[in-house]
Design a protein around this motif. Structure first.
Motif, mmCIF file in Angstrom:
data_model
loop_
_atom_site.group_PDB
_atom_site.id
_atom_site.type_symbol
_atom_site.label_atom_id
_atom_site.label_comp_id
_atom_site.label_asym_id
_atom_site.label_seq_id
_atom_site.Cartn_x
_atom_site.Cartn_y
_atom_site.Cartn_z
ATOM 1 N N GLU A 156 0.872 -1.169 0.000
ATOM 2 C CA GLU A 156 0.000 0.000 0.000
ATOM 3 C C GLU A 156 0.912 1.223 0.000
ATOM 4 O O GLU A 156 1.537 1.553 1.007
ATOM 5 C CB GLU A 156 -0.900 -0.008 1.236
ATOM 6 N N ILE A 157 1.002 1.878 -1.143
ATOM 7 C CA ILE A 157 1.884 3.034 -1.278
ATOM 8 C C ILE A 157 1.138 4.278 -0.805
ATOM 9 O O ILE A 157 -0.010 4.507 -1.207
ATOM 10 C CB ILE A 157 2.329 3.217 -2.742
ATOM 11 N N PRO A 158 1.738 5.101 0.042
ATOM 12 C CA PRO A 158 1.036 6.299 0.532
ATOM 13 C C PRO A 158 0.751 7.283 -0.593
ATOM 14 O O PRO A 158 1.417 7.271 -1.633
ATOM 15 C CB PRO A 158 2.018 6.884 1.553
ATOM 16 N N ASN A 159 -0.239 8.129 -0.392
ATOM 17 C CA ASN A 159 -0.583 9.139 -1.392
ATOM 18 C C ASN A 159 0.375 10.321 -1.368
ATOM 19 O O ASN A 159 0.474 11.061 -2.345
ATOM 20 C CB ASN A 159 -2.019 9.625 -1.178
ATOM 21 N N GLU A 160 1.052 10.505 -0.244
ATOM 22 C CA GLU A 160 2.028 11.592 -0.124
ATOM 23 C C GLU A 160 3.328 11.036 0.429
ATOM 24 O O GLU A 160 3.320 10.188 1.326
ATOM 25 C CB GLU A 160 1.507 12.701 0.795
ATOM 26 N N LEU A 161 4.428 11.511 -0.110
ATOM 27 C CA LEU A 161 5.736 11.050 0.343
ATOM 28 C C LEU A 161 5.956 11.473 1.798
ATOM 29 O O LEU A 161 5.739 12.638 2.151
ATOM 30 C CB LEU A 161 6.826 11.651 -0.550
ATOM 31 N N PRO A 162 6.372 10.555 2.661
ATOM 32 C CA PRO A 162 6.644 10.921 4.060
ATOM 33 C C PRO A 162 7.712 12.010 4.155
ATOM 34 O O PRO A 162 8.569 12.149 3.278
ATOM 35 C CB PRO A 162 7.140 9.603 4.672
ATOM 36 N N ASP A 163 7.658 12.764 5.237
ATOM 37 C CA ASP A 163 8.560 13.908 5.397
ATOM 38 C C ASP A 163 10.030 13.515 5.318
ATOM 39 O O ASP A 163 10.838 14.228 4.715
ATOM 40 C CB ASP A 163 8.283 14.608 6.731
ATOM 41 N N ILE A 164 10.395 12.396 5.913
ATOM 42 C CA ILE A 164 11.811 12.021 5.895
ATOM 43 C C ILE A 164 12.267 11.708 4.476
ATOM 44 O O ILE A 164 13.386 12.063 4.077
ATOM 45 C CB ILE A 164 12.096 10.824 6.843
ATOM 46 N N GLN A 165 11.404 11.070 3.684
ATOM 47 C CA GLN A 165 11.781 10.793 2.291
ATOM 48 C C GLN A 165 11.835 12.083 1.464
ATOM 49 O O GLN A 165 12.640 12.192 0.535
ATOM 50 C CB GLN A 165 10.822 9.781 1.661
#
Length: 262
Positions: free
Chosen positions: A235-244
């Protein structure tokens, strides 16, 4: 090269619903992989006669010399591919209308991960679908590459996009296309698509341009649209996490600014 499995579309048949004008100059749709290549290609196809569309190959460096006829000014064609910046590609595209499509690197990481983890992509990274790595680790691999298997984000954007800047190319941002597709009834959309398609040098702007754009942008006609990808392993998130996001800025400093994303 890796294999991409995608269902065929019916756009050649639908093209017959519209009156077409002959191309007078070769046009090449070049893009960073996973930046809406099929979307742009399909929209453009609705404005060009089928017999002037180059369907023989998705043009890339390994097969470039076998498909130079796609760029022959004596027989203009609309063609597409992922063509790295190099001496041979620059010479091949001499006197060709060259359009380069990019995407916000933040969203590109997600799109690349989603594609690699789907059954539509067959390459040397099937082990990523094993469940023995986390989604965060996969996202980092999309940014920093996989040793001897996949190039880094910086390498891909450098050779497929930024190295072409300043050479007379037309830069297209995927997000701008999506923005105006969502508001096709607005006057701003007509202005945008006129500019987007200006490289076709249409003798007149068709009154049915909206119908053409809607037909070409139909998600059912794109085998690589995210909702048409099969059996994505995570399940790929809709928004890139802050650390990435921070890692993207670390891996390719200045890239988003250069492409106009802030």
């Amino acid at each position: 090269m890796p294999r991409v499995l995608a269902k065929p579309d019916t756009l050649n048949e639908l093209n017959e619903n519209f009156q077409q004008h002959r191309l007078k100059q070769p046009v090449f749709l070049n893009s960073v992989p996973k930046c809406g290549t099929h979307l742009l290609r399909n929209i453009f196809r609705m404005f060009v006669p089928v017999d002037q569309q180059y369907h023989e190959q998705f043009i890339q460096i390994p097969v470039l010399n076998q498909h130079l006829k796609a760029f022959d000014p004596a027989q203009p064609k609309l063609s597409w591919g992922h063509l790295l910046f190099s001496d041979t590609s620059a010479m091949a595209l001499h006197n060709v209308k060259h359009i380069v499509v990019v995407r916000d690197p933040f969203d590109w990481v997600l799109a690349r991960a989603r594609f690699f983890l789907s059954d539509n992509f067959q390459g040397n990274m099937e082990n990523l679908k094993s469940g023995r790595v986390t989604v965060e680790e996969v996202l980092n691999m999309m940014i920093f590459g996989i040793y001897q298997k996949a190039p880094t984000l910086s390498e891909i954007f450098t050779h497929n996009a930024t190295a072409w800047l300043g050479t007379g190319i037309q830069l297209v941002r995927y997000e701008d296309v999506i923005k105006h597709l969502k508001a096709l009834d607005k006057p701003e959309a007509e202005v945008y698509f006129k500019e987007l398609l200006s490289g076709l040098n249409l003798s007149e702007w068709p009154s049915d341009w909206r119908a053409r754009v809607e037909t070409g942008s139909d998600r059912e006609q794109s085998g690589t649209y995210r909702d048409n990808l099969q059996n994505t392993a995570f399940e790929i998130p809709n928004e890139l996490p802050d650390i990435q996001k921070q890692l993207v800025e670390y891996a390719a400093p200045g890239l988003r600014r250069l492409l106009g994303y802030y």
